[in-house]
Write a protein that holds these residues in place. Structure first.
Motif, mmCIF file in Angstrom:
data_model
loop_
_atom_site.group_PDB
_atom_site.id
_atom_site.type_symbol
_atom_site.label_atom_id
_atom_site.label_comp_id
_atom_site.label_asym_id
_atom_site.label_seq_id
_atom_site.Cartn_x
_atom_site.Cartn_y
_atom_site.Cartn_z
ATOM 1 N N GLU A 69 0.663 -1.158 -0.019
ATOM 2 C CA GLU A 69 0.190 -0.098 -0.193
ATOM 3 C C GLU A 69 0.915 1.137 -0.102
ATOM 4 O O GLU A 69 1.947 1.424 -0.748
ATOM 5 C CB GLU A 69 -1.102 -0.145 1.415
ATOM 6 N N ASN A 70 0.738 2.227 1.073
ATOM 7 C CA ASN A 70 1.601 3.273 0.868
ATOM 8 C C ASN A 70 2.680 2.977 1.943
ATOM 9 O O ASN A 70 3.109 4.045 2.451
ATOM 10 C CB ASN A 70 0.801 4.539 1.257
ATOM 11 N N GLU A 118 4.454 8.489 2.805
ATOM 12 C CA GLU A 118 3.806 9.863 2.573
ATOM 13 C C GLU A 118 4.747 10.863 2.281
ATOM 14 O O GLU A 118 4.496 11.866 1.645
ATOM 15 C CB GLU A 118 2.937 9.847 3.860
ATOM 16 N N SER A 122 7.746 10.805 -5.005
ATOM 17 C CA SER A 122 7.594 9.598 -5.861
ATOM 18 C C SER A 122 8.889 9.713 -6.695
ATOM 19 O O SER A 122 9.764 10.687 -6.873
ATOM 20 C CB SER A 122 6.517 9.564 -6.682
#
Length: 147
Positions: A69-70, A118, A122
């Motif tokens: 996921e994150n 978070e 990226s």
């Protein structure tokens, strides 16, 4: 208007000198990002690093780094005592040195450490885990892509 050859040579030399001075000024004001400030000391410890990598590769179960996921999830080998595992996790951003992070290893009873992505921008990151278990040091590294 006709310029004599002496004036032409003088103008060429002045233009060459101005370009040289500009090039020197421009070169000294460029930001040079080294991967590490202590690269010389790190190079001297290269043999130790290779021993850590060799020990890591000889483990029955290796450290697994994945993106769930994150989060970046690190799964340490469960045949070790999780209370005796320590060290640091280094996150290198090759394009921007000021985004590099160092995180201490704090694993849970499931031999897992989770790092939220978070705050990471990226792109490509190099994750390097320098860890010690039962007084034996190991080193794992992997390249990950954060979406």
């Amino acid at each position: 208007m006709k310029i004599s050859w002496g004036v032409g040579i003088t103008i060429s030399i002045i233009v060459f000198m101005l370009l040289s001075i500009w090039l020197i000024y421009f070169s000294f004001n460029q930001d040079v990002n080294l991967v590490r400030d202590d690269y010389y000391e790190a190079e001297v410890q290269y043999n130790e690093t290779m021993e850590k990598v060799k020990r890591t590769n000889e483990l029955k179960e290796n450290l697994k780094i994945s993106i769930v996921e994150n989060n970046i999830q690190l799964q340490f080998p469960n045949n070790l005592n999780y209370k005796n595992i320590g060290g640091n996790i280094f996150l290198y951003r090759p394009s921007e040195r000021n985004l590099d992070l160092t995180i201490p290893i704090k694993i849970d009873s499931n031999f897992t450490q989770t790092i939220p992505t978070e705050k990471l921008i990226s792109g490509m990151w190099k994750i390097k885990v320098d860890w010690i278990a039962d007084s034996i040091s190991y080193l794992s590294d992997e390249i990950i892509m954060i979406q």
